[in-house]
Design a protein around this motif. Structure first.
Motif, mmCIF file in Angstrom:
data_model
loop_
_atom_site.group_PDB
_atom_site.id
_atom_site.type_symbol
_atom_site.label_atom_id
_atom_site.label_comp_id
_atom_site.label_asym_id
_atom_site.label_seq_id
_atom_site.Cartn_x
_atom_site.Cartn_y
_atom_site.Cartn_z
ATOM 1 N N ASP A 494 0.872 -1.172 0.000
ATOM 2 C CA ASP A 494 0.000 0.000 0.000
ATOM 3 C C ASP A 494 0.919 1.234 0.000
ATOM 4 O O ASP A 494 2.142 1.119 0.083
ATOM 5 N N ILE A 496 1.599 5.201 1.707
ATOM 6 C CA ILE A 496 1.322 6.124 2.814
ATOM 7 C C ILE A 496 1.954 7.457 2.457
ATOM 8 O O ILE A 496 3.184 7.546 2.315
ATOM 9 N N GLN A 497 1.096 8.458 2.282
ATOM 10 C CA GLN A 497 1.538 9.801 1.896
ATOM 11 C C GLN A 497 2.477 9.757 0.692
ATOM 12 O O GLN A 497 3.533 10.362 0.654
ATOM 13 N N LEU A 501 4.325 1.342 1.515
ATOM 14 C CA LEU A 501 4.254 0.888 2.902
ATOM 15 C C LEU A 501 5.555 0.224 3.333
ATOM 16 O O LEU A 501 5.976 0.333 4.494
ATOM 17 N N TYR A 504 8.068 2.075 5.353
ATOM 18 C CA TYR A 504 7.789 2.407 6.737
ATOM 19 C C TYR A 504 7.902 1.190 7.645
ATOM 20 O O TYR A 504 8.394 1.281 8.761
ATOM 21 N N LEU A 528 -1.821 4.530 11.038
ATOM 22 C CA LEU A 528 -1.633 3.854 9.756
ATOM 23 C C LEU A 528 -2.585 2.663 9.709
ATOM 24 O O LEU A 528 -2.742 1.943 10.709
#
Length: 815
Positions: A494, A496-497, A501, A504, A528
């Motif tokens: 996925d 995120i911003q 993913l 992170y 998240l």
């Protein structure tokens, strides 16, 4: 053409398989062979492969074998020739005694089809036994007055062979007094009788010597002899007489040894020795003589050996009574053996499967079982069953054979193995039973997806975490076994911003432990949402997903930020005005601060850290309001310096400070008078507050209090002195003045009523040209003053009205 040839070949192969199947089905009837007894081991009996419709090499491939019960195997299969051969030397008399025909029955099992083919082999008798008499010599007495025509029963010979090889004829040696008459018995054997042809004369011949010869019909003929000695005695005219012509009794087979079974009785009216009767067996089988005992004086018959219904069901014997003079009488005794349920059923597992996959369909064959009971009638009638709580059933086949099959699809995750108890029970009283056990292992298939321990997960991680830190773990379990239960974990990709993913977070594929790849900032994002996938190692693999909400916990990493009074960018200092007439609790100003953290990390408290006049001012702990703590005195200095600290409630707490300068005066002229003693700045562009600031303050005070317009012109800047580093807000119930120093612009603010907790944005104000306003507007006391321009040698004062705001600003700009 090639395709057509290929199809033709396939058709021939299918036709061959179909023909083979039909042959196997057609051969399902009995297969009959015959073989002479006493043949050597390995002798040919029959071509079993041919009769089954198989090739010799297929016997081993298809698991063809002989299935028999009880006895030592008499026959074997030759896998090379496909023939049925003898496994040892066969004695027909040992197997069948006098029974005809002598048949040996067994089954041929084709294991890959789980089919049985009954086979019967007839054992052909050969003339290998000589007729024999139980006695080598026979002695008896005959009264001389015995009338001609008297018949004397002689012992019959026994030949273990059957048919023409059995005993066929008797011959008596030549004698003028006796002849031989052979009677055909109702039960089969011939009964030789000696017939007196002419009267006896003891004085002429006291003893007669005869020879009885028994011959069979074999080739060559075999024979046996019996020597007969007849002693002639004096007359005895009354023979013994039995009370019954036939004695009959039923005896259970488990009767104890030595039990009196029955008693025969014969009487003789003669006196003396002629009336003394003795008893003996006459013409009995040697096996009967071994089992039973006859008391020669009492006529009592008892058993010397155990009776066995399975060996003999009926014993027939003849008892002879003889008096002292030699007269005899005979009676027949029939002893019927009653079956007792003394044999438990025999259970034989012919073929068995020890492991079966859990997805096999119902009806899968697990084992082939045979049941046999040596008893008869209800005692030998058996039933076979298994416990009803198992997913199996028994199907009855031919000849007391059963097959154990699955009744429904098995599930290894519920039960991974079964210990199946098969019980065979007869119908005797009491019933006897036998149990046998089959252990079955259910093997696993990958039919279960991994299941997480929770429907969803929530995890919390403090911000500023170290990189690579373990932050959470998820666990899933799989009901399957071995590789089907080996689980690997992964994150569903996925963003995120705008970043993947995987930049992170990462997860250990074996343990499900989640790791942070970077340090999180609560102020950047607070949670998240991600999905974790668990996949097993089966073929094909199965997987499942679970949602994980990762919440970033705030840490106290941001100090309080003071919004008001805002620190100027040119190093100037704000100045607040407080009238000397202010009562205790008078609101001087309000410090406004915020904290970018959350929770208790953002709870702020205010305190007065330092003051030039201690005790004169106080700061609200939670509001930040700066108020007078007591009444102002004349001795109090015009300029008061305060240091206010703002602190959050984090651990450890963080703080910020702001320095306030408060000018104490009741009126603007007081401020001017106090400032008049100060030396003016030598430099017109210096940062001191000059003529322009004071003129603006005076003008603002005059306008707000008298509601009249006035102008200051022609005043020299040298008449005023500046205040270094001061920016002041005068807060009263009717007006507020803001002075700034060390800058080219100062502010004069006219609020409407005092809103101590309201911050007004300057951007919402409109700038208007005061010089263009009509004179009537300037003279109207009810109309708010919009803009004033003051021109002097070096200053311009511009007024700005804030129509949507509660404050009016006057800017003083150095030209």
């Amino acid at each position: 053409m090639k395709i057509q040839k290929k199809l033709t070949g396939c058709s021939r192969l299918m036709l061959l398989c179909l023909s083979l199947e039909l042959l196997l089905e057609a051969g399902a009837g009995n297969i009959h062979y015959s073989v002479p007894e006493e043949t050597d081991k390995g002798s040919f009996v029959g071509n079993i492969a041919k009769d089954l419709g198989l090739q010799p090499q297929e016997l081993a491939d298809r698991g063809v074998r002989i299935v028999s019960r009880g006895r030592m195997p008499l026959f074997a299969l030759n896998p090379r020739s496909g023939s049925l051969i003898t496994a040892r030397r066969i004695d027909r008399e040992e197997l069948c005694a006098q029974s005809m025909p002598c048949l040996v029955s067994f089954n041929i099992l084709v294991e890959d089809k789980m089919k049985l083919f009954p086979v019967e082999v007839e054992i052909i008798d050969i003339n290998d036994n000589t007729p024999q008499f139980q006695l080598e010599e026979l002695e008896f007495q005959m009264n001389e007055i015995t009338t001609p025509g008297t018949r004397i029963s002689l012992p019959f010979g026994q030949d273990l062979d059957v048919g023409m090889n059995s005993l066929q004829s008797y011959q008596l040696s030549s004698n003028p007094h006796f002849s031989l008459d052979v009677q055909q018995g109702a039960d089969g054997p011939q009964h030789p009788e000696m017939v007196l042809q002419s009267p006896l004369d003891r004085e002429e011949e006291a003893v007669h010597h005869l020879i009885l010869t028994a011959s069979d019909g074999g080739e060559p003929v075999r024979s046996g002899t019996l020597r007969i000695y007849i002693q002639v005695v004096d007359a005895n005219d009354n023979p013994p007489a039995f009370t019954q012509a036939q004695y009959h009794i039923n005896v259970p087979e488990n009767v104890p040894l030595g039990t009196q079974l029955l008693m025969v009785n014969a009487t003789d009216p003669d006196e003396g020795a002629n009336g003394e009767v003795t008893y003996s067996f006459h013409n009995v089988d040697h096996r009967v003589a071994q089992i039973f005992h006859l008391d020669s004086y009492t006529g009592e018959i008892s058993n010397k050996e155990p009776l066995d219904f399975e060996e003999y069901k009926m014993y027939s014997m003849e008892v002879q009574a003889q008096d002292g003079a030699g007269l005899m009488a005979k009676a027949k005794v029939l002893i019927k053996v009653l079956d007792v349920n003394d044999n438990t059923p025999e259970v034989t597992i012919t073929s068995v499967t020890t492991a079966v996959p859990e997805n096999f369909p119902p009806g899968t064959i697990i084992a082939l079982i045979s049941v046999h009971d040596q008893d008869s009638g209800d005692n030998g009638c058996t039933t076979c069953f298994i416990p009803g709580n198992l997913p199996f059933k028994l199907e009855k086949l031919v000849d007391n054979y059963y097959r154990l099959v699955t009744e429904r699809t098995l599930d290894r995750e519920l039960i991974s193995g079964y210990n199946i108890t098969i019980t065979a029970i007869d119908q005797g009283t009491p019933a006897l039973s036998t149990e046998t056990h089959i252990s079955l292992l259910v093997t696993d298939i990958n039919d279960n997806s991994p299941v997480f321990h929770q429907d969803s997960y929530s995890a919390y991680i403090p911000e500023n975490n170290p990189r690579g830190a373990s932050i959470f773990s998820v666990r899933a379990h799989d009901l399957d076994s071995n590789e089907n239960a080996q689980i690997t974990y992964s994150l569903i990709e996925d963003t995120i911003q705008g970043a993947p993913l995987s930049a992170y977070l990462s997860i250990n594929s074996d343990t499900g432990v989640l790791y942070a790849l970077r340090s999180f900032d609560y102020e950047q994002f607070r949670n998240l949402q991600l999905k974790v996938m668990a996949r097993d190692s089966g073929d094909p693999p199965l997987s499942s997903n679970v949602s994980l909400s990762l919440f970033v916990l705030d840490q106290n990493d941001n100090p309080p930020e003071i919004l008001y009074p805002a620190l100027p960018t040119d190093d100037s200092t704000g100045v607040e005005l407080a009238p000397r007439s202010a009562e205790p609790g008078y609101l001087v100003t309000k410090v406004v601060a915020v904290d970018r953290d959350s929770g208790q990390n953002a709870w702020l408290s205010y305190r007065l850290l330092k003051a030039s006049e201690p005790g004169l001012f106080s700061v609200g702990l939670h509001t930040g309001e700066v108020r007078t703590a007591r009444a102002l005195l004349d001795r109090d200095a015009l300029k008061q310096s305060l240091v206010v600290a703002v602190q959050d409630h984090g651990q450890p707490p963080l703080s910020a400070t702001v320095t306030l300068t408060v000018a104490v005066a009741d009126r603007i002229p007081d401020i001017l008078a106090d400032l008049g003693s100060l030396e003016p700045s030598a430099k017109p562009n210096d940062s001191d507050l000059t003529l322009y600031l004071v003129v603006a303050v005076a003008a603002a005070a005059r306008w707000h209090m008298s509601s009249a317009c006035w102008c200051l012109t022609g005043m020299q800047s040298s008449h005023f002195v500046g205040v270094d580093g001061v920016r002041a807000f005068l807060q009263t119930y009717s007006h507020e003045v803001s002075l700034t120093a060390d800058s080219r612009k100062s502010h004069l603010i006219f609020p409407q009523p005092n809103y101590a907790d309201t911050l007004i944005s300057q951007e919402s104000c409109e700038k208007k040209d005061f010089l263009s306003a009509p004179q009537s507007l300037l003279e109207d006391k009810k109309e708010p003053f919009s803009q004033v321009n003051f021109s002097s040698q070096s200053a311009d004062i511009t007024g700005v009205s804030c129509g949507a705001c509660t404050e009016e600003y006057i800017y003083l700009s150095n030209l």
